[in-house]
Design a protein around this motif. Structure first.
Motif, short mmCIF file in Angstrom:
data_model
loop_
_atom_site.label_atom_id
_atom_site.label_comp_id
_atom_site.label_asym_id
_atom_site.label_seq_id
_atom_site.Cartn_x
_atom_site.Cartn_y
_atom_site.Cartn_z
N GLU A 219 -7.35 -3.39 -2.12
CA GLU A 219 -6.79 -4.74 -2.46
C GLU A 219 -7.28 -5.28 -3.50
OE1 GLU A 219 -4.97 -7.88 0.56
OE2 GLU A 219 -7.11 -7.89 0.89
N SER B 144 -4.97 2.85 5.08
CA SER B 144 -4.20 3.63 3.85
C SER B 144 -5.34 4.20 3.01
CB SER B 144 -3.41 2.96 3.23
OG SER B 144 -4.08 1.70 2.55
N TYR C 161 -2.15 -3.41 -5.06
CA TYR C 161 -2.90 -2.46 -4.42
C TYR C 161 -2.86 -1.13 -5.15
CZ TYR C 161 -2.22 -5.80 -0.48
OH TYR C 161 -2.38 -6.87 0.35
N TRP D 140 -6.33 2.43 0.37
CA TRP D 140 -5.89 1.71 -0.75
C TRP D 140 -6.89 0.65 -1.00
CZ3 TRP D 140 -0.60 1.73 -3.63
CH2 TRP D 140 -0.08 2.99 -3.43
N GLU E 273 0.88 -1.23 -0.13
CA GLU E 273 0.13 -0.01 0.15
C GLU E 273 0.79 1.38 -0.08
OE1 GLU E 273 -2.87 -0.27 3.28
OE2 GLU E 273 -2.07 -2.52 3.42
#
Length: 117
Positions: free
Chosen positions: A68, A64, A78, A66, A39
């Motif tokens: 997955e 974060s 990511y 982000w 990430e």
């Protein structure tokens, strides 16, 4: 996947999870994108995708922000959750359907109003 006669999905990561429903959400890349192995931008590229290619998002990482993502050959990558990189197909479809429905509602009201005159 079918396991012991039961259809389900599993999450391809370090630890496997079994689901009765597909746990992923289909997204499409909005630009050419390099998915990362972690990430953060300075992590190695896990895989690249061209604009318009589909990917399956497993989850949004809580700290974060982000995403997955399951890539080709079950590679995990990511990418930041941003329309600059990917967009949720379901949300896009919902917006388009909502606009079409609104259009027909307004058109119907207009026709009904004209018929009364």
């Amino acid at each position: 996947m079918i396991y012991q006669g039961k259809r389900g999905w599993y999450k391809p990561s370090l630890s496997l999870y079994w689901y009765d429903k597909n746990p992923t959400t289909k997204y499409v890349t909005t630009n050419n994108v390099n998915f990362r192995t972690a990430e953060k931008w300075d992590s190695p590229v896990a895989q690249s995708k061209k604009a318009g290619e589909s990917v399956l998002v497993l989850r949004k990482m809580p700290k974060s922000g982000w995403l997955e993502v399951v890539l080709t050959n079950s590679v995990i990558g990511y990418i930041p959750d941003s329309p600059n990189y990917v967009k949720n197909l379901k949300k896009s479809t919902t917006i388009i359907v909502s606009i079409v429905v609104l259009f027909f509602v307004l058109l119907n009201k207009n026709l009904n109003h004209q018929m009364k005159e």
